[in-house]
Design an enzyme around this catalytic site. Structure first.
Site, short mmCIF file in Angstrom:
data_model
loop_
_atom_site.label_atom_id
_atom_site.label_comp_id
_atom_site.label_asym_id
_atom_site.label_seq_id
_atom_site.Cartn_x
_atom_site.Cartn_y
_atom_site.Cartn_z
CB SER A 148 -5.70 -0.37 -11.63
OG SER A 148 -4.81 -0.01 -12.52
CE1 TYR A 161 -1.04 -2.16 -8.34
CE2 TYR A 161 -1.06 -1.45 -11.32
CZ TYR A 161 -1.46 -1.45 -9.40
OH TYR A 161 -2.34 -0.41 -9.40
CE LYS A 165 -3.96 -2.72 -8.22
NZ LYS A 165 -4.67 -2.54 -6.85
N1 NAP Z 1 -3.09 6.35 -8.10
C1 NAP Z 1 -3.25 5.66 -9.26
O1 NAP Z 1 -2.72 5.83 -10.62
C2 NAP Z 1 -4.39 4.38 -9.24
C3 NAP Z 1 -4.85 3.98 -10.59
C4 NAP Z 1 -5.06 2.78 -10.48
C5 NAP Z 1 -5.23 1.65 -9.52
N2 NAP Z 1 -4.84 2.84 -8.38
C6 NAP Z 1 -5.13 1.17 -6.70
O2 NAP Z 1 -5.68 2.40 -5.97
C7 NAP Z 1 -5.02 1.95 -4.55
C8 NAP Z 1 -4.87 2.89 -3.94
O3 NAP Z 1 -3.40 3.56 -4.22
P1 NAP Z 1 -2.74 4.67 -4.18
O4 NAP Z 1 -2.27 5.83 -5.90
O5 NAP Z 1 -3.62 5.62 -3.43
O6 NAP Z 1 -1.40 4.90 -3.66
P2 NAP Z 1 -0.38 5.44 -2.20
O7 NAP Z 1 -1.33 6.84 -2.02
O8 NAP Z 1 0.51 5.25 -2.40
O9 NAP Z 1 -1.78 4.36 -1.20
C9 NAP Z 1 -1.40 3.68 -0.92
C10 NAP Z 1 -1.41 3.55 0.85
O10 NAP Z 1 -1.91 1.67 0.94
C11 NAP Z 1 -0.64 2.03 2.38
N3 NAP Z 1 -0.36 0.30 1.75
C12 NAP Z 1 0.98 0.26 0.32
N4 NAP Z 1 1.13 -1.06 1.39
C13 NAP Z 1 0.24 -1.75 2.31
C14 NAP Z 1 0.36 -2.86 2.56
N5 NAP Z 1 1.35 -3.73 2.73
N6 NAP Z 1 -0.69 -2.91 3.87
C15 NAP Z 1 -1.34 -2.08 4.23
N7 NAP Z 1 -1.38 -0.97 3.75
C16 NAP Z 1 -0.35 -0.75 2.46
C17 NAP Z 1 -0.45 2.88 2.48
O11 NAP Z 1 0.63 3.40 3.90
P3 NAP Z 1 1.63 2.72 3.87
O12 NAP Z 1 2.56 3.55 3.65
O13 NAP Z 1 1.25 3.50 5.81
O14 NAP Z 1 1.01 0.98 4.76
C18 NAP Z 1 -1.43 4.11 1.74
O15 NAP Z 1 -2.09 4.57 2.68
C19 NAP Z 1 -4.31 1.02 -5.37
O16 NAP Z 1 -4.97 -0.19 -5.08
C20 NAP Z 1 -3.56 0.71 -6.49
O17 NAP Z 1 -3.28 0.02 -7.16
C21 NAP Z 1 -4.12 3.54 -7.99
#
Ligand code: NAP
Length: 255
Positions: A148, A161, A165
């Site tokens: 991130s 968090y 990261k």
């Molecule tokens: N969205 C942003 O603005 C943003 C910015 C920077 C970085 N990121 C990074 O991008 C990545 C994906 O984020 P996202 O925004 O796509 O999140 P999201 O839409 O909330 O999706 C999270 C996914 O991870 C799964 N998950 C959560 N905890 C888990 C665990 N302990 N073990 C296995 N699976 C798990 C969830 O499914 P289940 O509930 O079925 O487990 C879901 O499939 C993360 O690493 C996040 O830190 C996101």
């Protein structure tokens, strides 16, 4: 003049954690579109099955597997299953992460601290260890860690968090250096603010969103699909000389 095959993933086996929605789902779809058999994984099997079915309906190859990456036994079981079913792994996308508490760093709860470290650091680390062992047996592979922008510039009230990261960015360099002799590359993707459930507390709050957009030169939030192209680059032969890097896909936030 023929088109390039640099981005083809035909015959490759790819594992994407957190692929039931958001960024992981977008990554799973694009890797499958390029020919990979994608193992779609998250904690809840039904969400993964829906994504795998959509990939198959679109003509791709996919398998759904439940795995909580904060549980070491589940990681080991899943990799035993991958060995049995596929015998190899070419691409690992460590994408699933957690951010259970928004608060001033002085109010960090021990349970939230432990959960964040267990999933975001220990989970990514041992997923990479298991994948790396399998990749080493077959001449190499590509590991992509979704970190991130917070790993470089900590997000307000996202203390632990952001710390995890930053650790993922360093972990990426560790695996890049020590696994290069086995033909394994390891790179990080640093997404900026992306419109997913994970970021909904920020994106759905007008005051927070307006403040965030002021810091983003492109003046908008990313769509999850805009993260997938960078992962395809890092997964494919197009990035054959790229390892240990952290690729910002952030609308210019860190520039
Ligand atoms: N969205 C942003 O603005 C943003 C910015 C920077 C970085 N990121 C990074 O991008 C990545 C994906 O984020 P996202 O925004 O796509 O999140 P999201 O839409 O909330 O999706 C999270 C996914 O991870 C799964 N998950 C959560 N905890 C888990 C665990 N302990 N073990 C296995 N699976 C798990 C969830 O499914 P289940 O509930 O079925 O487990 C879901 O499939 C993360 O690493 C996040 O830190 C996101």
């Amino acid at each position: 003049m023929s088109k390039t095959h640099l981005f083809d993933l035909d015959g490759k086996i790819a594992f994407v954690s957190g692929a039931s929605r958001g960024i992981g789902e977008a990554i799973a779809h694009l890797l499958a579109q390029q020919g990979a058999h994608v193992i779609v994984s998250s904690r809840k099997l039904d969400g993964c099955q829906q994504v795998a079915e959509a990939i198959i309906a679109a003509g791709g190859k996919a398998t759904a597997v439940a795995c909580h990456i904060g549980e070491i036994e589940q990681i080991q079981q899943v990799f035993a299953g991958i060995r049995e079913q596929f015998g190899r792994l070419d691409i690992l996308v460590n994408n699933a992460a957690t951010n259970p508490q928004f608060c001033n760093v002085l109010d960090t709860d021990l349970g939230a601290f432990q959960k964040t470290v267990d999933v975001n650091i220990r989970g990514y680390f041992f997923m990479s260890v298991e994948a790396g062992k399998l990749m080493r047996e077959h001449g190499g592979g590509s590991i992509i860690n979704v970190a991130s922008i917070n790993g470089v510039s900590p997000g307000l009230f996202q203390g632990i968090y952001s710390v995890t990261k930053a650790a993922v960015i360093n972990m990426t360099k560790v695996f890049a250096k020590e696994c290069a002799p086995f033909g394994i590359r390891c790179n990080a993707l640093l997404p900026g603010l992306t419109d997913t459930k994970f970021a909904s507390a920020l994106v759905k709050n007008d005051a927070i969103l307006t403040a965030a957009l002021q810091q983003i030169p492109l003046k908008r939030v990313a769509d999850p699909s805009e993260m997938a192209g960078a992962v395809l680059y890092l997964a494919s032969e197009a990035s054959s000389y790229t390892t240990g890097t952290a690729l910002n896909v952030d609308g210019g936030f860190l520039s």
